[in-house]
Design a protein around this motif. Sequence first.
Motif, PDB file in Angstrom:
ATOM      1  N   ARG A 136       0.837  -1.201   0.000  1.00  0.00           N
ATOM      2  CA  ARG A 136       0.000   0.000   0.000  1.00  0.00           C
ATOM      3  C   ARG A 136       0.876   1.257   0.000  1.00  0.00           C
ATOM      4  NH1 ARG A 136      -5.234  -0.003   1.326  1.00  0.00           N
ATOM      5  NH2 ARG A 136      -6.189   1.958   1.895  1.00  0.00           N
ATOM      6  N   LYS A 137       1.926   1.230   0.803  1.00  0.00           N
ATOM      7  CA  LYS A 137       2.859   2.364   0.873  1.00  0.00           C
ATOM      8  C   LYS A 137       3.551   2.538  -0.483  1.00  0.00           C
ATOM      9  CE  LYS A 137       5.185   5.522   3.015  1.00  0.00           C
ATOM     10  NZ  LYS A 137       4.590   6.831   3.212  1.00  0.00           N
ATOM     11  N   LYS A 138       3.948   1.433  -1.087  1.00  0.00           N
ATOM     12  CA  LYS A 138       4.602   1.485  -2.405  1.00  0.00           C
ATOM     13  C   LYS A 138       3.653   2.096  -3.435  1.00  0.00           C
ATOM     14  CE  LYS A 138       7.611  -0.669  -5.472  1.00  0.00           C
ATOM     15  NZ  LYS A 138       8.741   0.160  -5.683  1.00  0.00           N
ATOM     16  N   LEU A 139       2.377   1.715  -3.380  1.00  0.00           N
ATOM     17  CA  LEU A 139       1.395   2.275  -4.301  1.00  0.00           C
ATOM     18  C   LEU A 139       1.272   3.781  -4.085  1.00  0.00           C
ATOM     19  CD1 LEU A 139      -0.736   1.973  -6.487  1.00  0.00           C
ATOM     20  CD2 LEU A 139      -2.378   1.376  -4.702  1.00  0.00           C
ATOM     21  N   GLU A 140       1.215   4.206  -2.845  1.00  0.00           N
ATOM     22  CA  GLU A 140       1.133   5.639  -2.540  1.00  0.00           C
ATOM     23  C   GLU A 140       2.348   6.376  -3.110  1.00  0.00           C
ATOM     24  OE1 GLU A 140       0.782   5.767   1.705  1.00  0.00           O
ATOM     25  OE2 GLU A 140      -1.312   5.131   1.663  1.00  0.00           O
ATOM     26  N   GLU A 141       3.531   5.785  -2.965  1.00  0.00           N
ATOM     27  CA  GLU A 141       4.750   6.397  -3.490  1.00  0.00           C
ATOM     28  C   GLU A 141       4.699   6.495  -5.014  1.00  0.00           C
ATOM     29  OE1 GLU A 141       7.870   3.924  -1.949  1.00  0.00           O
ATOM     30  OE2 GLU A 141       7.625   4.700   0.087  1.00  0.00           O
ATOM     31  N   GLN A 142       4.216   5.442  -5.666  1.00  0.00           N
ATOM     32  CA  GLN A 142       4.136   5.442  -7.127  1.00  0.00           C
ATOM     33  C   GLN A 142       3.138   6.491  -7.628  1.00  0.00           C
ATOM     34  OE1 GLN A 142       6.032   3.801  -9.371  1.00  0.00           O
ATOM     35  NE2 GLN A 142       7.217   3.135  -7.628  1.00  0.00           N
ATOM     36  N   VAL A 143       2.040   6.662  -6.898  1.00  0.00           N
ATOM     37  CA  VAL A 143       1.058   7.675  -7.277  1.00  0.00           C
ATOM     38  C   VAL A 143       1.689   9.071  -7.159  1.00  0.00           C
ATOM     39  CG1 VAL A 143      -1.147   8.734  -6.650  1.00  0.00           C
ATOM     40  CG2 VAL A 143      -0.957   6.250  -6.793  1.00  0.00           C
ATOM     41  N   GLU A 144       2.475   9.284  -6.122  1.00  0.00           N
ATOM     42  CA  GLU A 144       3.159  10.579  -5.961  1.00  0.00           C
ATOM     43  C   GLU A 144       4.171  10.807  -7.089  1.00  0.00           C
ATOM     44  OE1 GLU A 144       2.565  13.194  -3.987  1.00  0.00           O
ATOM     45  OE2 GLU A 144       0.820  12.005  -3.434  1.00  0.00           O
ATOM     46  N   ILE A 145       4.875   9.760  -7.487  1.00  0.00           N
ATOM     47  CA  ILE A 145       5.814   9.861  -8.607  1.00  0.00           C
ATOM     48  C   ILE A 145       5.055  10.232  -9.879  1.00  0.00           C
ATOM     49  CG2 ILE A 145       7.317   8.506 -10.136  1.00  0.00           C
ATOM     50  CD1 ILE A 145       8.233   6.995  -7.568  1.00  0.00           C
ATOM     51  N   LEU A 146       3.915   9.588 -10.086  1.00  0.00           N
ATOM     52  CA  LEU A 146       3.102   9.875 -11.267  1.00  0.00           C
ATOM     53  C   LEU A 146       2.653  11.337 -11.263  1.00  0.00           C
ATOM     54  CD1 LEU A 146       1.785   8.792 -13.827  1.00  0.00           C
ATOM     55  CD2 LEU A 146      -0.163   8.084 -12.428  1.00  0.00           C
ATOM     56  N   ARG A 147       2.240  11.835 -10.114  1.00  0.00           N
ATOM     57  CA  ARG A 147       1.851  13.249 -10.010  1.00  0.00           C
ATOM     58  C   ARG A 147       3.021  14.154 -10.412  1.00  0.00           C
ATOM     59  NH1 ARG A 147      -0.826  12.158  -4.898  1.00  0.00           N
ATOM     60  NH2 ARG A 147      -3.042  12.263  -5.285  1.00  0.00           N
ATOM     61  N   GLY A 148       4.206  13.832  -9.914  1.00  0.00           N
ATOM     62  CA  GLY A 148       5.387  14.621 -10.248  1.00  0.00           C
ATOM     63  C   GLY A 148       5.691  14.584 -11.731  1.00  0.00           C
ATOM     64  N   LEU A 176       3.604  14.108 -14.093  1.00  0.00           N
ATOM     65  CA  LEU A 176       2.558  14.852 -14.780  1.00  0.00           C
ATOM     66  C   LEU A 176       2.923  16.329 -14.849  1.00  0.00           C
ATOM     67  CD1 LEU A 176      -0.221  14.428 -16.042  1.00  0.00           C
ATOM     68  CD2 LEU A 176      -1.227  14.850 -13.809  1.00  0.00           C
ATOM     69  N   GLU A 177       3.604  16.812 -13.826  1.00  0.00           N
ATOM     70  CA  GLU A 177       4.014  18.211 -13.791  1.00  0.00           C
ATOM     71  C   GLU A 177       5.333  18.461 -14.519  1.00  0.00           C
ATOM     72  OE1 GLU A 177       1.996  20.531 -12.676  1.00  0.00           O
ATOM     73  OE2 GLU A 177       0.599  18.907 -12.261  1.00  0.00           O
ATOM     74  N   GLN A 178       6.244  17.483 -14.544  1.00  0.00           N
ATOM     75  CA  GLN A 178       7.587  17.670 -15.087  1.00  0.00           C
ATOM     76  C   GLN A 178       7.698  17.402 -16.576  1.00  0.00           C
ATOM     77  OE1 GLN A 178      10.265  15.215 -12.924  1.00  0.00           O
ATOM     78  NE2 GLN A 178      10.031  16.339 -11.025  1.00  0.00           N
ATOM     79  N   ASP A 179       7.058  16.365 -17.031  1.00  0.00           N
ATOM     80  CA  ASP A 179       7.228  15.949 -18.421  1.00  0.00           C
ATOM     81  C   ASP A 179       6.778  17.036 -19.370  1.00  0.00           C
ATOM     82  OD1 ASP A 179       6.669  12.355 -18.364  1.00  0.00           O
ATOM     83  OD2 ASP A 179       8.304  13.570 -17.648  1.00  0.00           O
TER      84      ASP A 179
END
Length: 88
Positions: free
Chosen positions: A4-16, A18-21
């Motif tokens: 669950r924690k890993k999923l939360e981390e991956q979602v945060e990476i995806l958010r980042g 989305l802003e960076q790419d």
Amino acid sequence: MPDRKKLEEQVEILRGQLEQDPPLPEEKREALEALIAKFEVQLELEPATQSPSISDDVSQAAIEFDAEHPVISGTLRNIMISLGNMGI
């Protein structure tokens, strides 16, 4: 719970990402934002009540982003792995 924690981390990476790419077309940006919103809902639920359809949504998104945005696609694939480890 580590999955669950890993999923939360991956979602945060995806958010980042989305802003960076490079700017995504509005349609793709909205689709990713909707997917992130689904993750947020799913993370609030107990594993037994989580919908397996979210895995299908992630898989489809990974395929759609594969050619033009491989980094985002890779993150989506990591999210699929996390969901699978959680039994979703």
